[in-house]
Design an enzyme around this catalytic site. Structure first.
Site, mmCIF file in Angstrom:
data_model
loop_
_atom_site.group_PDB
_atom_site.id
_atom_site.type_symbol
_atom_site.label_atom_id
_atom_site.label_comp_id
_atom_site.label_asym_id
_atom_site.label_seq_id
_atom_site.Cartn_x
_atom_site.Cartn_y
_atom_site.Cartn_z
ATOM 1 N N SER A 13 0.693 -1.200 -0.036
ATOM 2 C CA SER A 13 -0.003 -0.020 -0.005
ATOM 3 C C SER A 13 0.851 1.416 0.064
ATOM 4 O O SER A 13 0.585 2.201 -0.591
ATOM 5 C CB SER A 13 -0.819 -0.118 1.401
ATOM 6 N N LYS A 44 -9.426 -5.966 10.770
ATOM 7 C CA LYS A 44 -10.489 -5.518 9.895
ATOM 8 C C LYS A 44 -11.810 -5.616 10.582
ATOM 9 O O LYS A 44 -12.660 -4.757 10.604
ATOM 10 C CB LYS A 44 -10.884 -6.427 8.619
ATOM 11 N N ASP A 81 -12.772 -3.203 -0.177
ATOM 12 C CA ASP A 81 -12.697 -4.632 -1.012
ATOM 13 C C ASP A 81 -13.288 -5.169 -1.833
ATOM 14 O O ASP A 81 -12.830 -5.455 -2.788
ATOM 15 C CB ASP A 81 -12.427 -5.777 0.364
ATOM 16 N N GLY A 126 -13.516 -20.398 -1.181
ATOM 17 C CA GLY A 126 -13.114 -20.088 0.194
ATOM 18 C C GLY A 126 -14.220 -19.162 0.854
ATOM 19 O O GLY A 126 -15.294 -19.144 0.134
ATOM 20 N N ALA A 127 -14.070 -19.024 2.200
ATOM 21 C CA ALA A 127 -15.341 -18.727 3.201
ATOM 22 C C ALA A 127 -14.614 -17.819 4.164
ATOM 23 O O ALA A 127 -15.223 -17.494 5.154
ATOM 24 C CB ALA A 127 -15.891 -19.708 3.693
ATOM 25 N N GLY A 146 -12.615 -13.724 5.090
ATOM 26 C CA GLY A 146 -12.979 -12.556 5.128
ATOM 27 C C GLY A 146 -12.934 -11.953 3.647
ATOM 28 O O GLY A 146 -13.832 -11.284 3.174
ATOM 29 N N GLY A 165 -4.769 -10.467 -9.043
ATOM 30 C CA GLY A 165 -5.096 -10.175 -7.532
ATOM 31 C C GLY A 165 -4.581 -8.699 -7.351
ATOM 32 O O GLY A 165 -5.061 -8.014 -6.516
HETATM 33 P P1 ATR Z 1 -8.988 -14.625 5.155
HETATM 34 O O1 ATR Z 1 -10.060 -14.007 6.077
HETATM 35 O O2 ATR Z 1 -7.827 -13.741 4.791
HETATM 36 O O3 ATR Z 1 -9.625 -14.675 3.533
HETATM 37 P P2 ATR Z 1 -9.261 -16.973 6.356
HETATM 38 O O4 ATR Z 1 -10.269 -16.588 7.031
HETATM 39 O O5 ATR Z 1 -8.213 -17.549 6.978
HETATM 40 O O6 ATR Z 1 -8.711 -15.985 5.517
HETATM 41 O O7 ATR Z 1 -9.812 -18.241 5.043
HETATM 42 C C1 ATR Z 1 -8.868 -18.883 4.637
HETATM 43 C C2 ATR Z 1 -9.832 -19.832 3.402
HETATM 44 O O8 ATR Z 1 -8.829 -20.462 2.868
HETATM 45 C C3 ATR Z 1 -10.746 -20.273 4.039
HETATM 46 O O9 ATR Z 1 -11.934 -20.512 3.198
HETATM 47 C C4 ATR Z 1 -10.217 -21.832 4.135
HETATM 48 O O10 ATR Z 1 -10.943 -23.031 4.145
HETATM 49 P P3 ATR Z 1 -11.626 -23.563 5.535
HETATM 50 O O11 ATR Z 1 -12.818 -22.653 5.652
HETATM 51 O O12 ATR Z 1 -11.970 -25.161 5.207
HETATM 52 O O13 ATR Z 1 -10.527 -23.598 6.443
HETATM 53 C C5 ATR Z 1 -9.393 -21.927 2.818
HETATM 54 N N1 ATR Z 1 -8.100 -22.657 2.799
HETATM 55 C C6 ATR Z 1 -7.112 -22.587 3.619
HETATM 56 N N2 ATR Z 1 -6.010 -23.477 3.247
HETATM 57 C C7 ATR Z 1 -6.793 -24.467 2.315
HETATM 58 C C8 ATR Z 1 -6.315 -25.666 1.762
HETATM 59 N N3 ATR Z 1 -5.200 -26.218 2.010
HETATM 60 N N4 ATR Z 1 -7.549 -26.201 1.117
HETATM 61 C C9 ATR Z 1 -8.606 -25.843 0.723
HETATM 62 N N5 ATR Z 1 -9.056 -24.495 1.347
HETATM 63 C C10 ATR Z 1 -8.130 -23.658 1.924
#
Ligand code: ATR
Length: 277
Positions: free
Chosen positions: A22, A69, A105, A128-129, A131, A237
């Site tokens: 940033s 955040k 974001d 993914g799920a 933030g 990204g």
């Molecule tokens: P952020 O808030 O930065 O997005 P986070 O809250 O740590 O990060 O979320 C990381 C995401 O990566 C989650 O969706 C996680 O899946 P889980 O909910 O099952 O933990 C996903 N993730 C991390 N490592 C992974 C892996 N090896 N395979 C699949 N999904 C992964």
């Protein structure tokens, strides 16, 4: 209060924040716009105390990054509706004796994708799920895309999908991406290219898809490399980072940041910084 005499003051706050791009990006923006401003980075431990110090020192605006955040959302005296729905604040602006918060974001993700494809009425897949996924899903839904969310942990993924009215699929059940126009990779897989197993098989990708990976270090991830080989259009990204920053500037300064020259200067600065790592 101490009043900055010559320059407006801005910073990114997080922990760790040493590798944040940033300052480079915002420095280029202020220079291109000829706005006398300083933008620096602060690693923080105690958000309540440190925000008070920055307020007293006369800072005008802050970018908020990991892990603050959610806490910034709670500490802001006022937040906008989008930050409320996403559950996170990534931008603070001085407001009276405190800080007002918003989330850019989702704007960053949407603007980055929209330069290639209008998400309205399209089928999008978000992996993914966490933030980042929350902000991306929010943006895609707001733009009128139909969103399917896939996550490794079912309960977490299902909860996010329910919250934003999306369909959920366990990650393991994703076979072909043929149904999707847009795919956004929002997991942390790819951050460490050497050790992570691929999220999907190479045959998942189809020509014509627009694929974005929110991971921008390395600038090409195994995910986007596989997509590129299959003929997909790739959105870096870095573009999401860029446009969330543009939206921050607009909110702080109260003016639209023209495409040229500030955005171009920011893009060049980001690309150079990543190439030089
Ligand atoms: P952020 O808030 O930065 O997005 P986070 O809250 O740590 O990060 O979320 C990381 C995401 O990566 C989650 O969706 C996680 O899946 P889980 O909910 O099952 O933990 C996903 N993730 C991390 N490592 C992974 C892996 N090896 N395979 C699949 N999904 C992964």
């Amino acid at each position: 209060m101490i009043t900055p005499e010559h320059h407006k003051l801005f910073a990114v706050i997080g922990n760790p924040v040493r590798h944040s791009l940033s300052p480079v990006m915002m420095g280029a923006a202020f220079a291109a716009m000829r706005i006398p401003a300083l933008y620096t980075a602060f690693g923080m431990n105690n958000l309540v105390e440190d925000l008070a110090v920055l307020h007293k020192a006369g800072f005008s605006g802050l970018s908020v990054t990991i892990p603050f955040k959610e806490e910034a959302r709670r500490l802001a005296v006022e937040i906008d509706d989008t930050a409320e729905q996403i559950g996170a604040v990534n931008t603070l602006r001085r407001a009276g004796s405190g800080w007002e918060g918003c989330n850019t974001d989702w704007v960053g993700a949407l603007r980055a994708l929209s330069r290639i494809v209008d998400p309205g009425g399209k089928r999008a897949l978000v992996l993914g799920a966490g933030g980042a996924a929350r902000a991306v899903v929010f943006g895609l839904r707001k733009a009128g895309a139909g969103v399917v969310l896939a996550n490794r942990t079912v309960a977490r993924g299902q909860a996010l999908a329910d919250r934003f009215g999306c369909q959920f699929l366990p990650l393991g059940e994703l076979e072909s991406g043929a149904d999707f126009d847009i795919v956004v990779q929002c997991t942390s897989v790819g951050l460490d290219a050497k050790t992570s197993a691929p999220l999907v098989s190479d045959s998942f990708f189809r020509r014509g898809m627009t694929v974005m990976d929110i991971v921008y270090r390395p600038s090409r991830t195994p995910f986007t490399l596989a997509a590129e080989r299959a003929g997909c259009t790739i959105v870096s990204g870095l573009e999401m980072l860029l446009y969330q920053g543009v939206a921050q500037l607009e909110w702080w300064l109260g003016l639209p940041v023209a495409e040229i020259p500030a955005v171009a200067a920011m893009r060049v600065a980001l690309t150079k910084a990543v190439e030089n790592e």
